[in-house]
Design a protein around this motif. Structure first.
Motif, PDB file in Angstrom:
ATOM      1  N   LEU A  23     114.132  89.031 -18.419  1.00 44.53           N
ATOM      2  CA  LEU A  23     115.331  89.368 -17.651  1.00 44.53           C
ATOM      3  C   LEU A  23     115.966  90.624 -18.240  1.00 44.53           C
ATOM      4  CD1 LEU A  23     117.081  85.899 -17.192  1.00 44.53           C
ATOM      5  CD2 LEU A  23     115.677  87.141 -15.540  1.00 44.53           C
ATOM      6  N   TRP A  31     122.267  89.603 -14.668  1.00 40.19           N
ATOM      7  CA  TRP A  31     120.937  89.504 -15.296  1.00 40.19           C
ATOM      8  C   TRP A  31     119.931  89.233 -14.190  1.00 40.19           C
ATOM      9  CZ3 TRP A  31     119.607  90.014 -20.504  1.00 40.19           C
ATOM     10  CH2 TRP A  31     120.670  90.130 -21.399  1.00 40.19           C
ATOM     11  N   ASP A  32     118.850  90.017 -14.187  1.00 38.47           N
ATOM     12  CA  ASP A  32     117.877  89.910 -13.093  1.00 38.47           C
ATOM     13  C   ASP A  32     116.524  90.402 -13.604  1.00 38.47           C
ATOM     14  OD1 ASP A  32     116.933  89.447 -10.535  1.00 38.47           O
ATOM     15  OD2 ASP A  32     118.204  90.945  -9.561  1.00 38.47           O
ATOM     16  N   PHE A  33     115.531  90.265 -12.733  1.00 36.82           N
ATOM     17  CA  PHE A  33     114.181  90.733 -13.073  1.00 36.82           C
ATOM     18  C   PHE A  33     114.126  92.257 -12.968  1.00 36.82           C
ATOM     19  CE2 PHE A  33     114.004  86.767 -10.572  1.00 36.82           C
ATOM     20  CZ  PHE A  33     113.712  85.909 -11.611  1.00 36.82           C
ATOM     21  N   TYR A 107     117.753  93.342 -22.756  1.00 36.32           N
ATOM     22  CA  TYR A 107     116.692  92.525 -22.164  1.00 36.32           C
ATOM     23  C   TYR A 107     116.537  91.256 -22.985  1.00 36.32           C
ATOM     24  CZ  TYR A 107     113.426  93.559 -25.944  1.00 36.32           C
ATOM     25  OH  TYR A 107     112.812  93.642 -27.159  1.00 36.32           O
ATOM     26  N   ALA A 115     116.186  80.740 -18.652  1.00 32.03           N
ATOM     27  CA  ALA A 115     116.255  81.856 -17.697  1.00 32.03           C
ATOM     28  C   ALA A 115     117.002  81.440 -16.433  1.00 32.03           C
ATOM     29  CB  ALA A 115     114.850  82.342 -17.356  1.00 32.03           C
ATOM     30  N   THR A 119     120.034  83.829 -15.356  1.00 34.51           N
ATOM     31  CA  THR A 119     119.941  84.617 -14.120  1.00 34.51           C
ATOM     32  C   THR A 119     121.230  84.462 -13.316  1.00 34.51           C
ATOM     33  OG1 THR A 119     117.603  84.080 -14.101  1.00 34.51           O
ATOM     34  CG2 THR A 119     118.487  85.041 -12.110  1.00 34.51           C
ATOM     35  N   LEU A 128     112.710  82.543  -9.196  1.00 34.91           N
ATOM     36  CA  LEU A 128     112.207  82.090 -10.495  1.00 34.91           C
ATOM     37  C   LEU A 128     111.596  80.689 -10.383  1.00 34.91           C
ATOM     38  CD1 LEU A 128     111.897  82.518 -13.540  1.00 34.91           C
ATOM     39  CD2 LEU A 128     114.249  81.699 -13.824  1.00 34.91           C
TER      40      LEU A 128
END
Ligand SMILES: Nc1ncnc2c1ncn2[C@@H]1O[C@H](COP(=O)(O)OP(=O)(O)OP(=O)(O)OP(=O)(O)OC[C@H]2O[C@@H](n3cnc4c(N)ncnc43)[C@H](O)[C@@H]2O)[C@@H](O)[C@H]1O
Length: 139
Positions: A23, A31-33, A107, A115, A119, A128
């Motif tokens: 993340l 928070w994200d990919f 990160y 996670a 997220t 996810l």
């Protein structure tokens, strides 16, 4: 109104028996990919690979078949409404060390449960969970 499309990757690596997901901390706070906007002439896979390299330094990405998740959301950018579509793929890397670009603050590699808590957005949590389900079936 602006319409834009981004592509990204739910990136994971194996550590012993665990699978850890990457993340990124975005400047707007979430928070994200890893993901980013498509450039002219690119396919969505090419965008996802380029953005992953630019935002993390990671180049060894092995895509898993049968995973292509689309989400949509709207936001305001410089006074204009942006309608955004984002596609996420699922891929494995063997790289642990991440070199984030100026576009992100931090990160973290986390297991699925952590996670899910970290997220920010529900649509990303859904992506996810689908990734985790596919990994449980195939790995
Ligand atoms: N329309 C535009 N035209 C030109 N330049 C632009 C632009 N929009 C952004 N930029 C600039 O382009 C750069 C980033 O480019 P990229 O790195 O290519 O773009 P990105 O990761 O896809 O998106 P970005 O970081 O912009 O925003 P996100 O959708 O995560 O987040 C955007 C908003 O959506 C919210 N959001 C993010 N993910 C969400 C989700 N899953 N669900 C609901 N809301 C979400 C966030 O909180 C935030 O408020 C930055 O320098 C930025 O300033």
């Amino acid at each position: 109104m602006i319409e834009e499309t981004s592509a990204g990757i739910v990136l994971f690596r194996k550590e012993g028996a665990k699978k850890l997901f990457l993340l990124l901390h975005y400047p707007s706070g979430h928070w994200d990919f890893v993901k980013g906007k498509m450039e002219k002439g690119e396919t969505i896979h090419e965008t996802a690979i380029r953005e992953t390299k630019e935002e993390t330094g990671i180049t060894d990405v092995k895509f898993l078949d049968n995973f292509e998740e689309w989400i949509e959301y709207n936001f305001q950018y410089q006074g204009e409404l942006v309608q955004k579509k984002v596609v996420f793929f699922l891929a494995e890397t063997n790289t642990k060390d991440v070199e984030i670009s100026h576009e992100h603050l931090d990160y973290i590699w986390m297991d699925y449960n952590t996670a899910m808590e970290k997220t920010t957005f529900d649509n990303a949590k859904t992506v996810l969970t689908r990734a985790q389900m596919l990994l449980s079936e195939t790995l």
